[in-house]
Write a protein that holds these residues in place. Structure first.
Motif, PDB file in Angstrom:
ATOM      1  N   GLU A   1      41.736  92.872  31.810  1.00 39.56           N
ATOM      2  CA  GLU A   1      42.055  93.255  33.185  1.00 39.56           C
ATOM      3  C   GLU A   1      43.049  92.480  33.872  1.00 39.56           C
ATOM      4  O   GLU A   1      42.901  91.391  33.818  1.00 39.56           O
ATOM      5  CB  GLU A   1      40.584  93.114  34.050  1.00 39.56           C
ATOM      6  N   VAL A   2      43.996  93.401  34.327  1.00 42.56           N
ATOM      7  CA  VAL A   2      45.053  92.191  35.090  1.00 42.56           C
ATOM      8  C   VAL A   2      44.426  91.625  36.328  1.00 42.56           C
ATOM      9  O   VAL A   2      43.857  92.348  37.147  1.00 42.56           O
ATOM     10  CB  VAL A   2      46.194  93.279  35.670  1.00 42.56           C
ATOM     11  N   VAL A   3      44.543  90.453  36.495  1.00 44.35           N
ATOM     12  CA  VAL A   3      44.091  89.598  37.611  1.00 44.35           C
ATOM     13  C   VAL A   3      45.273  89.158  38.574  1.00 44.35           C
ATOM     14  O   VAL A   3      44.730  88.661  39.730  1.00 44.35           O
ATOM     15  CB  VAL A   3      43.084  88.409  37.075  1.00 44.35           C
ATOM     16  N   MET A   4      46.507  88.933  38.192  1.00 42.62           N
ATOM     17  CA  MET A   4      47.432  88.532  38.771  1.00 42.62           C
ATOM     18  C   MET A   4      49.030  89.116  38.311  1.00 42.62           C
ATOM     19  O   MET A   4      48.915  89.320  37.059  1.00 42.62           O
ATOM     20  CB  MET A   4      47.658  87.040  38.885  1.00 42.62           C
ATOM     21  N   THR A   5      49.877  89.325  39.255  1.00 44.32           N
ATOM     22  CA  THR A   5      51.106  89.742  38.693  1.00 44.32           C
ATOM     23  C   THR A   5      52.378  88.950  39.040  1.00 44.32           C
ATOM     24  O   THR A   5      51.857  88.174  40.462  1.00 44.32           O
ATOM     25  CB  THR A   5      51.409  91.156  39.016  1.00 44.32           C
TER      26      THR A   5
ATOM     27  N   ASN B   1      60.491  88.033  47.193  1.00 43.50           N
ATOM     28  CA  ASN B   1      60.361  86.872  48.034  1.00 43.50           C
ATOM     29  C   ASN B   1      59.329  85.874  47.523  1.00 43.50           C
ATOM     30  O   ASN B   1      58.924  84.674  47.616  1.00 43.50           O
ATOM     31  CB  ASN B   1      60.076  86.993  49.420  1.00 43.50           C
ATOM     32  N   LEU B   2      58.234  86.715  46.888  1.00 38.72           N
ATOM     33  CA  LEU B   2      56.882  85.856  46.398  1.00 38.72           C
ATOM     34  C   LEU B   2      56.927  85.490  45.005  1.00 38.72           C
ATOM     35  O   LEU B   2      55.813  85.196  44.469  1.00 38.72           O
ATOM     36  CB  LEU B   2      55.871  86.575  46.818  1.00 38.72           C
ATOM     37  N   THR B   3      58.028  85.844  44.387  1.00 37.47           N
ATOM     38  CA  THR B   3      58.154  85.293  42.964  1.00 37.47           C
ATOM     39  C   THR B   3      57.719  83.831  42.713  1.00 37.47           C
ATOM     40  O   THR B   3      58.297  82.995  43.209  1.00 37.47           O
ATOM     41  CB  THR B   3      59.294  85.661  42.387  1.00 37.47           C
TER      42      THR B   3
ATOM     43  N   ILE C   1      58.459  86.720  34.637  1.00 38.67           N
ATOM     44  CA  ILE C   1      57.909  87.820  35.357  1.00 38.67           C
ATOM     45  C   ILE C   1      56.911  88.428  34.186  1.00 38.67           C
ATOM     46  O   ILE C   1      56.919  88.505  33.183  1.00 38.67           O
ATOM     47  CB  ILE C   1      59.178  88.875  35.424  1.00 38.67           C
ATOM     48  N   GLY C   2      55.787  88.908  35.070  1.00 40.40           N
ATOM     49  CA  GLY C   2      54.730  89.393  34.124  1.00 40.40           C
ATOM     50  C   GLY C   2      53.340  89.387  34.757  1.00 40.40           C
ATOM     51  O   GLY C   2      53.130  89.540  35.887  1.00 40.40           O
TER      52      GLY C   2
ATOM     53  N   ARG D   1      66.998  80.509  42.982  1.00 44.05           N
ATOM     54  CA  ARG D   1      66.743  81.051  44.531  1.00 44.05           C
ATOM     55  C   ARG D   1      65.450  80.681  45.075  1.00 44.05           C
ATOM     56  O   ARG D   1      65.337  80.632  46.192  1.00 44.05           O
ATOM     57  CB  ARG D   1      67.601  82.230  44.712  1.00 44.05           C
ATOM     58  N   GLU D   2      64.477  81.154  44.237  1.00 45.12           N
ATOM     59  CA  GLU D   2      63.089  81.140  44.559  1.00 45.12           C
ATOM     60  C   GLU D   2      62.506  79.676  44.652  1.00 45.12           C
ATOM     61  O   GLU D   2      61.403  79.375  45.234  1.00 45.12           O
ATOM     62  CB  GLU D   2      62.139  82.024  43.914  1.00 45.12           C
TER      63      GLU D   2
END
Length: 258
Positions: A211-215, A220-222, A228-229, A9-10
């Protein structure tokens, strides 16, 4: 011609080139087509090289990748591969070999005909997704970039545990470089969160901070081309640890190229 088409869908088909699988009766390649459809890719199937050429010439499809068996039964392999590329027009598809890893001589033969990437059995979902994303990107860019040791990313499928504060969550390392990693995880931490993890290299376990830099979360923005991560940047890794990571990525990348 048999075709399996399933659209995530995305990621509408109009926004993504198709992947053509030339299975010539191979059960493993036919099964791969179903896996790709379930991942959201637009997959076409050709049972013969003639059907593959028909699909490549079909104006309804923009084919970015052709997956073929490493032992494609044709009289003149070089001519067949040249025909695949020519039918692709201004943006020839990236050619990807699949099957059991052949001998060095056979890999060199495939390389000379223009085959660039490999999916050697067994292929886990992370490697399959990573290689196809690379192949689609290379097709759009007009070919593979030069090989480089610097921050090279490679796919992995290692189960790990990620610590954030007092919480510990299961995850898998989807891709890895000497600078960081992308973790497939059901509940990603927020950007800038500090995490700790152990990277299980074949030679040693590396205990690292990041350090988390992006998820990438549902919505809608997947980003449909990623699980997923979350992406993390390694923090405080010493020279020996980065060298070990770089050595592994170079070795792993060599397994994925012809």
């Amino acid at each position: 011609m048999d075709r399996f088409i399933q659209v995530h869908r995305e990621r509408p088909v109009s926004q993504q080139p198709s992947i053509l699988i030339v299975d010539v009766g191979s059960e493993s390649l036919a099964a791969m087509g179903l896996r790709l459809s379930q991942m959201g890719y637009h997959a076409l199937r050709a049972k013969t090289t003639d059907q593959a050429l028909e699909s490549l010439a079909d104006d309804r499809y923009e084919i970015g990748v052709v997956i073929l068996p490493d032992d494609l039964p044709v009289f003149d392999l070089e001519r067949s591969m040249a025909a695949f590329r020519e039918r692709g027009g201004d943006r020839p598809p990236t050619l990807v070999a699949s099957g059991s890893r052949p001998s060095a001589d056979d890999r060199d033969r495939l390389r000379r005909t223009g085959v660039e990437l490999a999916l050697w059995n067994p292929v886990d979902d992370h490697t399959l997704r990573f290689q196809l994303n690379a192949a689609l990107a290379h097709s759009s860019a007009g070919g593979l970039p030069p090989r480089s040791r610097r921050a090279q990313r490679v796919p992995t499928n290692w189960p790990i545990r990620v610590r954030t504060g007092a919480r510990v969550k299961p995850a898998k390392i989807y891709s890895l470089s000497s600078n960081g990693a992308y973790l497939a995880i059901a509940a990603p931490s927020l950007p800038k969160a500090q995490v700790a993890l152990t990277v299980p290299l074949p030679t040693e376990d590396l205990v690292l901070a990041g350090e988390v830099v992006m998820t990438n979360v549902p919505g809608n923005l997947t980003k449909g081309n990623l699980p997923i991560g979350m992406a993390i940047r390694f923090v405080g890794a010493d020279e020996a640890q980065r060298e070990a990571l770089a050595d592994y990525t170079v070795e792993r990348a060599a397994q994925l190229l012809l």
